[in-house]
Design a protein around this motif. Structure first.
Motif, PDB file in Angstrom:
ATOM      1  N   GLY A  92      71.212  35.855 -45.246  1.00 61.73           N
ATOM      2  CA  GLY A  92      72.523  36.695 -44.763  1.00 61.73           C
ATOM      3  C   GLY A  92      72.961  37.771 -45.607  1.00 61.73           C
ATOM      4  N   GLU A  93      74.490  37.485 -46.225  1.00 62.36           N
ATOM      5  CA  GLU A  93      74.821  38.426 -47.315  1.00 62.36           C
ATOM      6  C   GLU A  93      74.697  37.704 -48.607  1.00 62.36           C
ATOM      7  OE1 GLU A  93      78.033  40.885 -46.114  1.00 62.36           O
ATOM      8  OE2 GLU A  93      77.443  41.118 -44.177  1.00 62.36           O
ATOM      9  N   GLY A  94      73.987  36.717 -48.785  1.00 65.07           N
ATOM     10  CA  GLY A  94      73.917  35.948 -49.720  1.00 65.07           C
ATOM     11  C   GLY A  94      74.525  34.282 -49.886  1.00 65.07           C
ATOM     12  N   LEU A  95      73.787  33.714 -50.415  1.00 62.48           N
ATOM     13  CA  LEU A  95      74.311  32.153 -50.791  1.00 62.48           C
ATOM     14  C   LEU A  95      74.252  31.797 -51.892  1.00 62.48           C
ATOM     15  CD1 LEU A  95      71.815  30.454 -47.804  1.00 62.48           C
ATOM     16  CD2 LEU A  95      74.441  31.215 -47.512  1.00 62.48           C
ATOM     17  N   GLU A  96      75.332  30.909 -52.311  1.00 63.76           N
ATOM     18  CA  GLU A  96      75.185  30.025 -53.680  1.00 63.76           C
ATOM     19  C   GLU A  96      75.089  28.471 -53.190  1.00 63.76           C
ATOM     20  OE1 GLU A  96      79.008  31.234 -55.525  1.00 63.76           O
ATOM     21  OE2 GLU A  96      78.034  32.903 -56.099  1.00 63.76           O
ATOM     22  N   VAL A  97      74.100  28.014 -53.927  1.00 61.47           N
ATOM     23  CA  VAL A  97      73.706  26.509 -53.791  1.00 61.47           C
ATOM     24  C   VAL A  97      74.105  25.719 -55.194  1.00 61.47           C
ATOM     25  CG1 VAL A  97      72.042  25.056 -53.092  1.00 61.47           C
ATOM     26  CG2 VAL A  97      72.013  27.439 -52.492  1.00 61.47           C
ATOM     27  N   ILE A  98      74.747  24.781 -54.851  1.00 63.58           N
ATOM     28  CA  ILE A  98      75.365  24.098 -55.995  1.00 63.58           C
ATOM     29  C   ILE A  98      74.999  22.619 -55.960  1.00 63.58           C
ATOM     30  CG2 ILE A  98      77.544  23.156 -57.279  1.00 63.58           C
ATOM     31  CD1 ILE A  98      78.129  25.784 -54.407  1.00 63.58           C
ATOM     32  N   LYS A 156      65.691  22.459 -45.620  1.00 59.93           N
ATOM     33  CA  LYS A 156      65.347  21.476 -46.278  1.00 59.93           C
ATOM     34  C   LYS A 156      64.535  21.954 -47.502  1.00 59.93           C
ATOM     35  CE  LYS A 156      64.627  18.794 -41.926  1.00 59.93           C
ATOM     36  NZ  LYS A 156      63.525  18.088 -41.115  1.00 59.93           N
ATOM     37  N   GLU A 157      63.841  22.952 -47.395  1.00 55.41           N
ATOM     38  CA  GLU A 157      63.116  23.685 -48.503  1.00 55.41           C
ATOM     39  C   GLU A 157      64.136  23.877 -49.619  1.00 55.41           C
ATOM     40  OE1 GLU A 157      59.479  26.803 -49.940  1.00 55.41           O
ATOM     41  OE2 GLU A 157      60.219  26.496 -47.527  1.00 55.41           O
ATOM     42  N   LEU A 158      65.196  24.475 -49.270  1.00 53.46           N
ATOM     43  CA  LEU A 158      66.190  25.104 -50.261  1.00 53.46           C
ATOM     44  C   LEU A 158      66.761  23.967 -50.864  1.00 53.46           C
ATOM     45  CD1 LEU A 158      67.918  27.963 -50.571  1.00 53.46           C
ATOM     46  CD2 LEU A 158      69.425  26.797 -49.406  1.00 53.46           C
ATOM     47  N   LYS A 159      67.033  22.924 -50.121  1.00 51.22           N
ATOM     48  CA  LYS A 159      67.669  21.604 -50.969  1.00 51.22           C
ATOM     49  C   LYS A 159      66.829  21.019 -51.766  1.00 51.22           C
ATOM     50  CE  LYS A 159      70.050  17.387 -49.532  1.00 51.22           C
ATOM     51  NZ  LYS A 159      70.477  16.610 -48.595  1.00 51.22           N
ATOM     52  N   MET A 160      65.468  20.979 -51.403  1.00 51.36           N
ATOM     53  CA  MET A 160      64.408  20.406 -52.190  1.00 51.36           C
ATOM     54  C   MET A 160      64.239  20.963 -53.483  1.00 51.36           C
ATOM     55  SD  MET A 160      60.346  19.666 -51.518  1.00 51.36           S
ATOM     56  CE  MET A 160      60.223  21.566 -51.831  1.00 51.36           C
ATOM     57  N   LEU A 161      64.229  22.417 -53.533  1.00 52.44           N
ATOM     58  CA  LEU A 161      63.977  23.270 -54.653  1.00 52.44           C
ATOM     59  C   LEU A 161      65.432  23.221 -55.646  1.00 52.44           C
ATOM     60  CD1 LEU A 161      62.815  26.631 -53.196  1.00 52.44           C
ATOM     61  CD2 LEU A 161      61.438  25.209 -55.060  1.00 52.44           C
ATOM     62  N   THR A 162      66.340  23.369 -54.942  1.00 54.98           N
ATOM     63  CA  THR A 162      67.730  23.130 -55.730  1.00 54.98           C
ATOM     64  C   THR A 162      67.656  21.861 -56.367  1.00 54.98           C
ATOM     65  OG1 THR A 162      68.930  24.104 -54.020  1.00 54.98           O
ATOM     66  CG2 THR A 162      70.210  22.679 -55.622  1.00 54.98           C
TER      67      THR A 162
END
Length: 229
Positions: A92-98, A156-162
């Motif tokens: 999108g226009e950018g996400l932040e994952v905490i 799911k991949e994003l969460k696993m990587l995080t």
């Protein structure tokens, strides 16, 4: 070089070879002159903060490279306070994952009726939209898919990587007697195969870390972590 983006803590330049150059600044986010990694505006500037953040980012990106965790990192020039990275397409226009290990910050502000300050969390992952005007709102996987920002499989991949990356950072901090409370990441699609990879930085300015119950400022954290490097 062509400047394509002027950020709060870094400027971004496009290189002739298609890669990008990140120029680290001495500015830090926060409120009322107090540092806060979750804030949306620059609150203070500390001499040397940019190079300190870059040194720690270099340290962690190279640790991730050893573990074959995908990132956009190519190389860093500490003296020039720059990092060369691969081109990445943001979601999108950018996400932040905490990733959260303790109940502090905005998590405590939202859920303080149900949780005590500093209570242990099990690597809890949250995603927010990068949207200063709306205060970086939280968003869940269903909304991300519905808005065509990323698919449920990508989530799911994003969460696993995080969780994997946060675990690496947590373990490295632990070696110095430091506890990671929470950390914020950014991701993008890198390369022809659009592999999801960590982008931006991993420094004291995007995490909360404590030693013996005392919060560690970003410059101090960099010094402690790299004193034997």
């Amino acid at each position: 070089m062509e400047m394509i983006y002027e950020g709060k803590t870094k400027d971004v330049y496009k290189l002739e070879d298609g890669n990008y150059l990140l120029k680290f600044k001495d500015d830090l986010t926060g409120e009322a002159g107090v540092f806060d990694p979750g804030a949306n505006s620059v609150a203070l500037s500390i001499d040397g903060a940019g190079k300190a953040g870059l040194r720690l980012s270099k340290f962690f990106f190279e640790k991730l490279e050893e573990k074959e965790i995908p990132t956009h990192y190519i190389e860093a020039d500490i003296e020039k306070a720059t990092m060369t990275v691969k081109s990445a397409e943001v979601f999108g226009e950018g996400l932040e994952v905490i990733c959260r290990y303790r109940a502090v910050g905005s998590f405590l502000g939202r859920y303080g009726k149900y949780v005590e300050e500093g209570e242990q969390l099990d690597a809890y992952v949250e995603v927010t939209l990068k949207d200063d005007e709306r205060g970086d709102p939280l968003i869940n996987k269903d909304a991300l898919a519905m808005l065509d920002i990323l698919s449920k499989d990508e989530y799911k991949e994003l969460k696993m990587l995080t969780k994997n990356i946060a675990a690496v950072v947590k373990e490295e901090l632990k070696k110095k007697g430091i506890e990671l409370y929470d950390i914020k990441f950014e991701f993008g699609r890198v390369g022809a195969d659009k592999e999801i990879a960590l982008i931006d930085e991993i420094s004291g300015s995007n995490m909360r870390a404590y030693k013996d119950g005392e919060y560690i400022e970003p410059l101090v954290l960099s010094k402690i972590m790299l004193e034997e490097e």
